[in-house]
Design a protein around this motif. Structure first.
Motif, PDB file in Angstrom:
ATOM      1  N   ARG A  98       0.852  -1.198   0.000  1.00  0.00           N
ATOM      2  CA  ARG A  98       0.000   0.000   0.000  1.00  0.00           C
ATOM      3  C   ARG A  98       0.888   1.249   0.000  1.00  0.00           C
ATOM      4  O   ARG A  98       0.574   2.246  -0.629  1.00  0.00           O
ATOM      5  CB  ARG A  98      -0.905  -0.022   1.239  1.00  0.00           C
ATOM      6  CG  ARG A  98      -2.068   0.947   1.181  1.00  0.00           C
ATOM      7  CD  ARG A  98      -2.942   0.799   2.405  1.00  0.00           C
ATOM      8  NE  ARG A  98      -2.256   1.171   3.638  1.00  0.00           N
ATOM      9  CZ  ARG A  98      -2.001   2.406   3.998  1.00  0.00           C
ATOM     10  NH1 ARG A  98      -2.388   3.398   3.252  1.00  0.00           N
ATOM     11  NH2 ARG A  98      -1.358   2.661   5.123  1.00  0.00           N
ATOM     12  N   GLN A  99       1.988   1.154   0.712  1.00  0.00           N
ATOM     13  CA  GLN A  99       2.889   2.313   0.804  1.00  0.00           C
ATOM     14  C   GLN A  99       3.907   2.348  -0.331  1.00  0.00           C
ATOM     15  O   GLN A  99       4.672   3.301  -0.452  1.00  0.00           O
ATOM     16  CB  GLN A  99       3.617   2.287   2.141  1.00  0.00           C
ATOM     17  CG  GLN A  99       2.650   2.420   3.301  1.00  0.00           C
ATOM     18  CD  GLN A  99       3.342   2.844   4.571  1.00  0.00           C
ATOM     19  OE1 GLN A  99       4.368   3.506   4.539  1.00  0.00           O
ATOM     20  NE2 GLN A  99       2.783   2.464   5.692  1.00  0.00           N
ATOM     21  N   ILE A 118      -7.822   1.709  -5.421  1.00  0.00           N
ATOM     22  CA  ILE A 118      -8.339   2.704  -4.472  1.00  0.00           C
ATOM     23  C   ILE A 118      -9.584   2.155  -3.783  1.00  0.00           C
ATOM     24  O   ILE A 118     -10.458   1.581  -4.420  1.00  0.00           O
ATOM     25  CB  ILE A 118      -8.682   4.034  -5.196  1.00  0.00           C
ATOM     26  CG1 ILE A 118      -7.494   4.526  -6.021  1.00  0.00           C
ATOM     27  CG2 ILE A 118      -9.170   5.096  -4.220  1.00  0.00           C
ATOM     28  CD1 ILE A 118      -6.322   5.046  -5.241  1.00  0.00           C
ATOM     29  N   GLU A 119      -9.645   2.331  -2.468  1.00  0.00           N
ATOM     30  CA  GLU A 119     -10.832   1.954  -1.712  1.00  0.00           C
ATOM     31  C   GLU A 119     -11.113   3.066  -0.706  1.00  0.00           C
ATOM     32  O   GLU A 119     -10.207   3.464   0.038  1.00  0.00           O
ATOM     33  CB  GLU A 119     -10.603   0.615  -0.997  1.00  0.00           C
ATOM     34  CG  GLU A 119     -11.883  -0.026  -0.521  1.00  0.00           C
ATOM     35  CD  GLU A 119     -11.619  -1.392   0.088  1.00  0.00           C
ATOM     36  OE1 GLU A 119     -11.737  -2.399  -0.629  1.00  0.00           O
ATOM     37  OE2 GLU A 119     -11.262  -1.444   1.280  1.00  0.00           O
ATOM     38  N   ILE A 125      -3.970  -1.044  -2.194  1.00  0.00           N
ATOM     39  CA  ILE A 125      -2.803  -1.879  -2.515  1.00  0.00           C
ATOM     40  C   ILE A 125      -2.276  -1.493  -3.897  1.00  0.00           C
ATOM     41  O   ILE A 125      -3.013  -0.908  -4.695  1.00  0.00           O
ATOM     42  CB  ILE A 125      -3.179  -3.393  -2.455  1.00  0.00           C
ATOM     43  CG1 ILE A 125      -1.936  -4.273  -2.312  1.00  0.00           C
ATOM     44  CG2 ILE A 125      -4.002  -3.824  -3.660  1.00  0.00           C
ATOM     45  CD1 ILE A 125      -2.226  -5.693  -1.892  1.00  0.00           C
ATOM     46  N   LEU A 126      -1.033  -1.792  -4.138  1.00  0.00           N
ATOM     47  CA  LEU A 126      -0.485  -1.599  -5.489  1.00  0.00           C
ATOM     48  C   LEU A 126      -0.597  -2.924  -6.225  1.00  0.00           C
ATOM     49  O   LEU A 126      -0.202  -3.960  -5.713  1.00  0.00           O
ATOM     50  CB  LEU A 126       0.983  -1.187  -5.424  1.00  0.00           C
ATOM     51  CG  LEU A 126       1.320   0.281  -5.363  1.00  0.00           C
ATOM     52  CD1 LEU A 126       2.828   0.443  -5.421  1.00  0.00           C
ATOM     53  CD2 LEU A 126       0.685   1.087  -6.476  1.00  0.00           C
ATOM     54  N   ASN A 127      -1.146  -2.850  -7.401  1.00  0.00           N
ATOM     55  CA  ASN A 127      -1.405  -4.037  -8.190  1.00  0.00           C
ATOM     56  C   ASN A 127      -0.601  -3.973  -9.484  1.00  0.00           C
ATOM     57  O   ASN A 127      -0.095  -2.910  -9.824  1.00  0.00           O
ATOM     58  CB  ASN A 127      -2.901  -3.991  -8.519  1.00  0.00           C
ATOM     59  CG  ASN A 127      -3.501  -5.358  -8.540  1.00  0.00           C
ATOM     60  OD1 ASN A 127      -2.781  -6.325  -8.707  1.00  0.00           O
ATOM     61  ND2 ASN A 127      -4.803  -5.432  -8.376  1.00  0.00           N
ATOM     62  N   CYS A 128      -0.555  -5.020 -10.228  1.00  0.00           N
ATOM     63  CA  CYS A 128       0.099  -5.026 -11.551  1.00  0.00           C
ATOM     64  C   CYS A 128       1.415  -4.245 -11.491  1.00  0.00           C
ATOM     65  O   CYS A 128       1.589  -3.235 -12.178  1.00  0.00           O
ATOM     66  CB  CYS A 128      -0.799  -4.403 -12.614  1.00  0.00           C
ATOM     67  SG  CYS A 128      -2.415  -5.099 -12.707  1.00  0.00           S
TER      68      CYS A 128
END
Lengths: 330, 173
Positions: A98-99, A118-119, A125-128
């Protein structure tokens, strides 16, 4: 002391995708000793960052090459590297993801970039993940040697409240780490060291891996790893009875409140802020407030003029008197 | 005559043991599936409550299970910690491959166990737990079926072995 090439081979390469690992294994030890960062970008050339030179591409044989001859990193390699970096456990690193960073044994930090999920208006979280920046952690023992004598209040047997001001990559965190070590060990401080609490929000100072500091921060040091600064300062005050609190990169209102609380509790605070000069700090309302209230008794200004960690000036907080200047000495 | 009796006893024992061996496959299958279910439950708990990294979660689960299923978890954990750079998927598949002959599972059940490899270490906590729960559901169904087969076939194969041995002995006598 281990050479950087050995550190990279032992501590960083096992976390890289086998194909990238093979290439870096072929890099000459002399070149590897200078590597500051390893950059993997999806469908871009494999790059290492060298002091002074900036980015240099590597070809399939581990030699410096032009961009079009560079080894092309593919998404699968980044995916595999992320799996290895996370210890096969992405779920255990959600907060770090996330950071946007991960820390691996040895205290090496891996910055990540990808698609942010984004929530409720915040990054979940960072994805891809599409690129990563592996920063080789180097502990510079003695980085704070010159500074420590200016931070000691021998009359009261305490450390002055201090702020280290420096632009990025100028050795701010390295200095804080070494100050923590020296003060905790008692090197040039008093007869014995002081109890130090490090609030290490981004695992940069102590380079903790699974809560254990990977870098030498001294024998009387407690580290609150990945803990928000404001909360961490209060937790340390309540539970760890520190004599010195060290934290990095303050700037938010709640950080300032926590620092005020620590200062008023009689605990010495050493912290840092981004900036090139005192003027930069005066232009930041929140930090300016602390300076105006004379909370900081010592201001240390760093630069990269003669390499990272160059001490430009050390200023006495209340009267603004220079105690040390790189151009004029003491 | 004594020789004939001894020969008949041999034939009956061999046939009975063969029946027992065939029936034990059903018993082992149930044991294997029960072990897998328990191991998955342990890994689920380790991830859910402690966010334990996968290699440690596997090692803990593997240590508590003694049959080949435990060895699969232990082997996969060892491979992950070996720094060879293999993906979790490969570590799991290699471990299953190594012990598959010691497992008395059907091809479909083995495929399902291999399918677990795709989920290990991928995604966030919620996703990981959901995937484990899905596989657990499948294993539960397979276990129910295996228990029914055990009830049906366990005594059947033993008696068949014994009776087959007796019949053959009588025919030879």
């Amino acid at each position: 002391m281990k050479k950087a090439s050995q550190i990279i081979k032992e501590q960083i390469l096992p976390y890289l995708s086998p194909s990238v690992r093979t290439i870096l294994n072929m890099v000459s030890p002399d070149l590897l000793n200078q590597v500051e960062e390893i950059r993997l970008r999806s469908v871009q050339g494999l790059m290492i960052i060298l002091p002074g030179l900036g980015g240099a591409f590597l070809d399939q044989r581990g030699c410096i090459s032009s961009q079009h001859k560079a080894y092309l990193v593919v998404s699968k390699e980044i995916e595999d590297t992320l799996e290895l970096l996370s210890g096969y456990s992405i779920y255990a690193c959600e907060e770090e993801l996330r950071q946007g960073y991960l820390t691996i044994p040895g205290g090496h930090r891996v910055g990540l970039a990808g698609r942010a999920v984004i929530e409720n208006g915040a990054v979940k979280i960072l994805n891809c993940i599409s690129s990563m920046n592996i920063r080789v952690s180097r502990q510079v023992l003695g980085a704070g040697e010159k500074v420590v004598p200016f931070l000691i209040d021998r009359r009261k047997g305490r450390i002055y409240h201090t702020i280290v001001i420096s632009p990025p990559q100028a050795g701010k965190t390295t200095l804080l780490r070494d100050l923590a070590r020296s003060i905790s060990q008692g090197e040039g401080v008093f007869n014995q060291g002081l109890k130090v609490s490090i609030i290490d929000e981004r695992s940069e100072i102590a380079g903790c891996y699974q809560g254990v500091p990977q870098l030498d921060t001294g024998c009387r040091t407690d580290v609150l790893d990945a803990c928000p600064k404001a909360e961490g300062i209060m937790m340390a005050l309540r539970a760890l009875s520190p004599q010195v609190i060290i934290t990095d990169e303050i700037g938010r209102e709640e950080d300032i409140q926590a620092i005020e609380e620590a200062v008023n509790s009689g605990v010495s605070v050493i912290t840092s802020a981004h900036g090139c000069s005192l003027d930069d700090i005066f232009h930041r309302p929140i930090l300016n407030k602390l300076i105006q209230k004379n909370y900081f008794e010592r201001l240390v200004i760093l630069s990269s003029r003669d390499g990272p960690g160059t001490i430009e000036t050390i200023v006495e907080g209340e009267k603004g008197l220079p105690l040390y200047s790189s151009r004029g000495g003491e | 005559m004594i020789l004939k009796i001894i020969g008949a006893a041999f034939i009956i024992s061999a046939a009975y043991l063969y029946g027992v061996q065939l029936s034990s496959r059903y018993r082992n299958r149930v044991n294997n599936l029960e072990s897998l279910l328990v191991s998955l439950e342990m890994v689920h708990a380790e991830i859910n409550h402690g966010l334990t990294p996968l290699p440690q979660a596997f090692a803990r689960a593997g240590k508590n299970i003694s049959n080949p299923m435990g060895n699969i978890f232990l082997d996969a954990a060892k491979e992950m910690e070996s720094c060879r750079g293999l993906s979790a998927q490969k570590c799991w598949v290699e471990a299953v491959q190594k012990y598959k002959n010691e497992l008395d599972l059907t091809e479909r059940q083995l495929n399902e166990i291999n399918r677990l490899s795709v989920i290990w270490g991928k995604g966030d906590k919620a996703g990981q737990l959901k995937q484990i729960a899905l596989i657990q559901d499948f294993i539960r169904h397979a276990l129910e079926k295996a228990r029914l087969e055990l009830d049906r076939n366990d005594k059947l194969w033993r008696y068949l072995g014994l009776l087959g041995g007796v019949t053959l002995s009588l025919m030879l006598l």
